[in-house]
Write an enzyme that holds these catalytic residues in place. Structure first.
Site, PDB file in Angstrom:
ATOM      1  N   HIS A 308      19.725 -28.824  -4.862  1.00  0.00           N
ATOM      2  CA  HIS A 308      19.180 -28.720  -6.215  1.00  0.00           C
ATOM      3  C   HIS A 308      18.031 -29.698  -6.369  1.00  0.00           C
ATOM      4  O   HIS A 308      18.083 -30.800  -5.811  1.00  0.00           O
ATOM      5  CB  HIS A 308      20.265 -29.010  -7.266  1.00  0.00           C
ATOM      6  N   ASP A 366      25.633 -21.859  -8.291  1.00  0.00           N
ATOM      7  CA  ASP A 366      25.689 -20.497  -7.750  1.00  0.00           C
ATOM      8  C   ASP A 366      26.648 -20.349  -6.582  1.00  0.00           C
ATOM      9  O   ASP A 366      26.891 -19.240  -6.115  1.00  0.00           O
ATOM     10  CB  ASP A 366      24.285 -20.057  -7.298  1.00  0.00           C
TER      11      ASP A 366
HETATM   12  N1  CMC Z   1      19.893 -25.346   3.113  1.00  0.00           N
HETATM   13  C1  CMC Z   1      19.297 -26.069   4.100  1.00  0.00           C
HETATM   14  N2  CMC Z   1      18.351 -27.016   3.868  1.00  0.00           N
HETATM   15  C2  CMC Z   1      17.987 -27.231   2.608  1.00  0.00           C
HETATM   16  C3  CMC Z   1      18.564 -26.526   1.523  1.00  0.00           C
HETATM   17  C4  CMC Z   1      19.543 -25.549   1.807  1.00  0.00           C
HETATM   18  N3  CMC Z   1      20.113 -24.844   0.829  1.00  0.00           N
HETATM   19  N4  CMC Z   1      17.997 -26.939   0.363  1.00  0.00           N
HETATM   20  C5  CMC Z   1      17.110 -27.875   0.692  1.00  0.00           C
HETATM   21  N5  CMC Z   1      17.092 -28.062   2.044  1.00  0.00           N
HETATM   22  C6  CMC Z   1      16.297 -29.047   2.784  1.00  0.00           C
HETATM   23  C7  CMC Z   1      14.845 -28.611   2.886  1.00  0.00           C
HETATM   24  O1  CMC Z   1      14.594 -27.882   4.067  1.00  0.00           O
HETATM   25  C8  CMC Z   1      14.112 -29.934   2.855  1.00  0.00           C
HETATM   26  O2  CMC Z   1      14.196 -30.513   4.136  1.00  0.00           O
HETATM   27  P1  CMC Z   1      12.977 -31.465   4.653  1.00  0.00           P
HETATM   28  O3  CMC Z   1      12.938 -32.620   3.711  1.00  0.00           O
HETATM   29  O4  CMC Z   1      13.400 -31.828   6.045  1.00  0.00           O
HETATM   30  O5  CMC Z   1      11.742 -30.613   4.603  1.00  0.00           O
HETATM   31  C9  CMC Z   1      14.974 -30.803   1.930  1.00  0.00           C
HETATM   32  O6  CMC Z   1      16.304 -30.239   1.998  1.00  0.00           O
HETATM   33  C10 CMC Z   1      14.498 -30.781   0.471  1.00  0.00           C
HETATM   34  O7  CMC Z   1      14.362 -29.416   0.071  1.00  0.00           O
HETATM   35  P2  CMC Z   1      13.229 -28.907  -0.907  1.00  0.00           P
HETATM   36  O8  CMC Z   1      13.059 -27.433  -0.713  1.00  0.00           O
HETATM   37  O9  CMC Z   1      12.021 -29.774  -0.788  1.00  0.00           O
HETATM   38  O10 CMC Z   1      13.931 -29.233  -2.282  1.00  0.00           O
HETATM   39  P3  CMC Z   1      13.592 -28.569  -3.678  1.00  0.00           P
HETATM   40  O11 CMC Z   1      14.028 -29.547  -4.687  1.00  0.00           O
HETATM   41  O12 CMC Z   1      12.173 -28.134  -3.713  1.00  0.00           O
HETATM   42  O13 CMC Z   1      14.495 -27.253  -3.705  1.00  0.00           O
HETATM   43  C11 CMC Z   1      16.255 -25.730  -4.065  1.00  0.00           C
HETATM   44  C12 CMC Z   1      15.682 -27.109  -4.413  1.00  0.00           C
HETATM   45  C13 CMC Z   1      17.441 -25.438  -4.975  1.00  0.00           C
HETATM   46  C14 CMC Z   1      15.202 -24.645  -4.311  1.00  0.00           C
HETATM   47  C15 CMC Z   1      16.717 -25.727  -2.572  1.00  0.00           C
HETATM   48  O14 CMC Z   1      17.728 -26.682  -2.383  1.00  0.00           O
HETATM   49  C16 CMC Z   1      17.186 -24.347  -2.114  1.00  0.00           C
HETATM   50  O15 CMC Z   1      16.356 -23.531  -1.687  1.00  0.00           O
HETATM   51  N6  CMC Z   1      18.531 -24.069  -2.191  1.00  0.00           N
HETATM   52  C17 CMC Z   1      19.024 -22.750  -1.867  1.00  0.00           C
HETATM   53  C18 CMC Z   1      18.832 -21.806  -3.028  1.00  0.00           C
HETATM   54  C19 CMC Z   1      19.754 -22.095  -4.184  1.00  0.00           C
HETATM   55  O16 CMC Z   1      20.948 -22.258  -4.016  1.00  0.00           O
HETATM   56  N7  CMC Z   1      19.193 -22.097  -5.410  1.00  0.00           N
HETATM   57  C20 CMC Z   1      19.959 -22.274  -6.648  1.00  0.00           C
HETATM   58  C21 CMC Z   1      19.605 -23.544  -7.354  1.00  0.00           C
HETATM   59  S1  CMC Z   1      20.784 -23.959  -8.667  1.00  0.00           S
HETATM   60  C22 CMC Z   1      20.683 -22.659  -9.807  1.00  0.00           C
HETATM   61  C23 CMC Z   1      19.332 -22.464 -10.382  1.00  0.00           C
HETATM   62  O17 CMC Z   1      18.657 -23.435 -10.739  1.00  0.00           O
HETATM   63  O18 CMC Z   1      18.928 -21.326 -10.550  1.00  0.00           O
END
Ligand code: CMC
Length: 431
Positions: A308, A366
């Site tokens: 998140h 989720d």
């Molecule tokens: N699985 C594997 N690696 C992950 C994941 C994951 N689910 N989420 C983040 N990472 C890694 C990512 O690769 C990055 O690694 P590095 O620093 O080495 O590049 C690091 O963690 C930070 O990720 P980010 O994408 O920069 O973080 P963000 O804050 O931009 O993204 C997120 C947050 C929710 C989009 C992301 O965690 C994600 O894609 N999760 C899976 C989708 C998901 O479950 N979304 C629902 C969110 S909660 C409900 C809602 O708000 O709608």
């Protein structure tokens, strides 16, 4: 909050600029850069808005390090345990918990608006049966502005109120109609004797051929799912609603924009993607393979329902959702559901893995919601529409808050331009 007792100093090319420090009622202090461009001729750069507060808001507060979510100051755990979705809607919209008379009046107002214009039935019939219900919802909610002309004037507080109640009341009807249309069953009209959640289940699952009795366990679980998704401060879809609304667009158009944004798998679409992933994993022995894939940056795969932007400890909604999943599946006598077993084991293994620990990746809201919705009988394509009907109140509360601000401006971010500098046009004969 604009306590400017403190300030920060920015020095650029030997010149000092003062940035007032704004003090919120909770959370980190905020540097006020509003005059920076006018005074220093520079922009700030923050793709993804990871360090940018785009508005003032008094609705929802998240402490990502503590794993805390407050609506108007009240913790989500207390609301989920003791309140109802409609009471939470009142709280989000008007700022205080209602007394009994206020709640009864609000419930009656919402209930009175649950039907949709009959002409909308024809509108639905223009969609393909195999359309994703989110596609149908974006279209139908956007089209509400073609049906409810008497609540489009955003400068009239009464019309804003009517539009708000209409959307809270009609979104479940629209989502249920999208579902019924996709499975080729007749639309079911709302039944005002039922609760908000019970009515939604009835519109989805009853058929004219036989009686349908709402299961109180599922009704309670649905109400809780709605509460857990009701608002989440300035997330992507809410920011989309605010940005659309900042131009003066009508409220139905703004909420349609929010629904479109919610659909993406990084946001509300994650609940569908998560259950599909859990089913694909299938058995606990395949979990290590998927953990390895999620850690491999070249795979393009992420553990859906994990991570998140704000929560870096745990997502309090996921904790309640997990308890709810156990409760619902237990009461339905399907606690050995293989998907739930895979989910629990996946969570256990991931939370012991250095990759997930170091990046502070925890299950989000989720991760378990799809398991409950699946047990209720919903297809995965309905998971995100259910998120949308739940989040409608959050979008509307935030939109109303923005419109009511005296110094509201159109949202207009700037950019770090990396394209070609000015150059002369070359006639096609000379290229
Ligand atoms: N699985 C594997 N690696 C992950 C994941 C994951 N689910 N989420 C983040 N990472 C890694 C990512 O690769 C990055 O690694 P590095 O620093 O080495 O590049 C690091 O963690 C930070 O990720 P980010 O994408 O920069 O973080 P963000 O804050 O931009 O993204 C997120 C947050 C929710 C989009 C992301 O965690 C994600 O894609 N999760 C899976 C989708 C998901 O479950 N979304 C629902 C969110 S909660 C409900 C809602 O708000 O709608």
């Amino acid at each position: 909050m604009t306590d400017v007792a403190r300030s920060a100093k920015l020095t650029l090319d030997g010149k000092d600029y003062t940035l007032p420090v704004l003090t919120p009622s909770a959370g980190p202090e905020v540097l006020d850069i509003r005059k920076l461009y006018a005074e220093a001729d520079v922009f700030t750069f923050d793709p993804g808005f990871t360090s940018t507060a785009a508005c003032e808001s008094a609705i929802t507060f998240i402490d990502g390090d503590l794993g805390e979510l407050l609506h108007r100051g009240y913790p989500i755990e207390q609301l989920a345990a003791e309140s109802t979705h409609l009471e939470l809607c009142y709280l989000l919209l008007y700022g205080e918990l209602p007394n009994a008379a206020q709640l009864a009046d609000f419930t009656a107002r919402v209930t009175k608006h649950t039907m949709v214009h009959e002409q909308m039935h024809n509108f639905f019939r223009g969609f393909r049966r195999d359309a994703h219900p989110m596609a149908t919802m974006v279209g139908v909610v956007g089209a509400m502005s073609a049906f409810y002309h008497d609540s489009l004037d955003i400068n009239d507080p009464w019309q804003r109120e009517v539009a708000s109640i209409r959307m809270i009341a009609k979104l479940p009807t629209i989502a249920a109609m999208a579902y019924k249309y996709s499975v080729g069953q007749p639309f079911v009209y709302p039944k005002n004797s039922l609760s908000f959640a019970g009515n939604f289940l009835n519109m989805c699952f009853s058929v004219p051929a036989e009686d349908y009795v709402v299961n109180p366990v599922l009704e309670k679980a649905m109400d809780r799912i709605m509460m857990l998704h009701a608002d989440h401060e300035q997330n992507a879809s809410t920011s989309t609603v605010r940005l659309a609304g900042s131009s003066g667009a009508n409220p139905f158009a703004c909420i349609a924009a929010g629904i479109a944004c919610l659909w993406g798998p990084a946001h509300g679409g994650a609940n569908q993607a998560c259950l599909e992933m859990l089913r694909e994993i299938g058995t606990v022995d395949r979990i290590p393979e998927y953990i390895a894939k999620a850690k491999d940056k070249t795979s393009g795969f992420r553990l859906m329902g994990f991570g998140h932007r704000v929560y870096k400890n745990f997502d309090p909604r996921a904790t309640v959702m997990k308890e709810s999943a156990d409760e619902v599946l237990g009461l339905l006598g399907i606690e050995n559901n293989p998907t739930l077993q895979v989910a629990k084991e996946l969570e256990r293994i991931a939370l012991q893995d250095d990759y997930f620990i170091s990046k502070k990746l925890y299950p989000n809201v989720d991760f378990y919601s799809g398991i409950i919705l699946d047990a209720m009988g919903f297809p995965t394509s309905m998971f995100t529409p259910i998120f949308a009907i739940s989040r409608t109140v959050g979008w509307i509360s935030q939109w109303k808050e923005m419109i009511a601000e005296s110094n509201q401006k159109i949202g207009r971010p700037r950019q770090l331009y990396v394209g070609s500098p000015k150059r002369d046009y070359v006639n096609i004969r000379n290229r």
